[in-house]
Design a protein around this motif. Structure first.
Motif, short mmCIF file in Angstrom:
data_model
loop_
_atom_site.label_atom_id
_atom_site.label_comp_id
_atom_site.label_asym_id
_atom_site.label_seq_id
_atom_site.Cartn_x
_atom_site.Cartn_y
_atom_site.Cartn_z
N SER A 100 -8.27 -1.87 -38.90
CA SER A 100 -7.83 -3.22 -38.57
C SER A 100 -6.73 -3.16 -37.52
O SER A 100 -6.12 -2.10 -37.29
N GLU A 101 -6.48 -4.29 -36.90
CA GLU A 101 -5.43 -4.35 -35.88
C GLU A 101 -4.07 -4.01 -36.49
O GLU A 101 -3.25 -3.32 -35.88
N GLN A 102 -3.83 -4.45 -37.73
CA GLN A 102 -2.55 -4.16 -38.40
C GLN A 102 -2.37 -2.66 -38.61
O GLN A 102 -1.29 -2.12 -38.40
N GLU A 103 -3.45 -1.98 -39.03
CA GLU A 103 -3.38 -0.53 -39.21
C GLU A 103 -3.07 0.17 -37.89
O GLU A 103 -2.27 1.10 -37.84
N ILE A 105 -1.55 -1.12 -35.22
CA ILE A 105 -0.17 -1.41 -34.80
C ILE A 105 0.80 -0.48 -35.52
O ILE A 105 1.72 0.06 -34.90
N LYS A 106 0.57 -0.25 -36.81
CA LYS A 106 1.43 0.65 -37.58
C LYS A 106 1.37 2.07 -37.01
O LYS A 106 2.40 2.73 -36.84
N ASP A 109 3.19 2.14 -33.67
CA ASP A 109 4.64 2.11 -33.91
C ASP A 109 5.16 3.50 -34.30
O ASP A 109 6.17 3.96 -33.77
N LYS A 150 3.21 -2.80 -26.69
CA LYS A 150 4.35 -2.15 -27.34
C LYS A 150 5.30 -1.55 -26.31
O LYS A 150 6.51 -1.71 -26.38
#
Length: 154
Positions: A100-103, A105-106, A109, A150
């Motif tokens: 997923s996009e959230q995974e 992004i993590k 980061d 980012k």
């Protein structure tokens, strides 16, 4: 090619299944995939491909289909667009489930923090790190967009 990996074995089994079912499109698409895998193995001087190698071949073929679809749409050749989309669906079925996009992004980061990266000039290094961590489970374009955002915000 011995049963070294699950993906290659699955592709071989699907090829046999498609031939038995007389599914011409699936047979043709999987046959072409198997052929490209053999060329890749020869090019890399390998007896057998591991799952990462198969994913590289798959992503290349998927990208080709996506590019072809765009070109055929521009040329208003919907018959060819539909054929390419059908092949694309067959090929995408072999990809692992995408993150997923959230995974993503993590992971981006963590990579940026871990590398102490500050500028867009370091994008290549960050991309390499992130792609190694995602192991073919992320869309390259999405990763690129996330990394760029980012780094531009730093």
């Amino acid at each position: 090619m011995k049963g070294v990996n699950m993906l290659e074995d699955r592709i071989a089994a699907d090829f046999k299944e498609a031939m038995k079912a007389r599914d011409a499109l699936r047979t043709q698409t999987v046959s072409f995939l198997r052929s490209e895998m053999k060329y890749y193995a020869i090019d890399k001087k390998k007896d057998a491909l591991d799952d990462c190698d198969v994913l590289i071949v798959l992503k290349k073929l998927i990208k080709q289909r996506q590019d072809s679809i765009q070109q055929f749409e521009k040329g208003n050749r919907m018959d060819l667009v539909n054929k390419e989309r059908a092949e694309l669906d067959i090929l995408k079925a072999y990809l692992p489930e995408e993150m997923s996009e959230q995974e993503l992004i993590k992971i981006v980061d963590e990579a940026v923090l871990g590398m102490g990266v500050i500028t867009v000039k370091d994008m290549g290094r960050v991309m390499k790190e992130v792609m190694a961590k995602t192991q073919g489970r992320a869309d390259n374009k999405m990763v690129s967009d996330i990394v760029r955002k980012k780094l531009e915000n730093k």
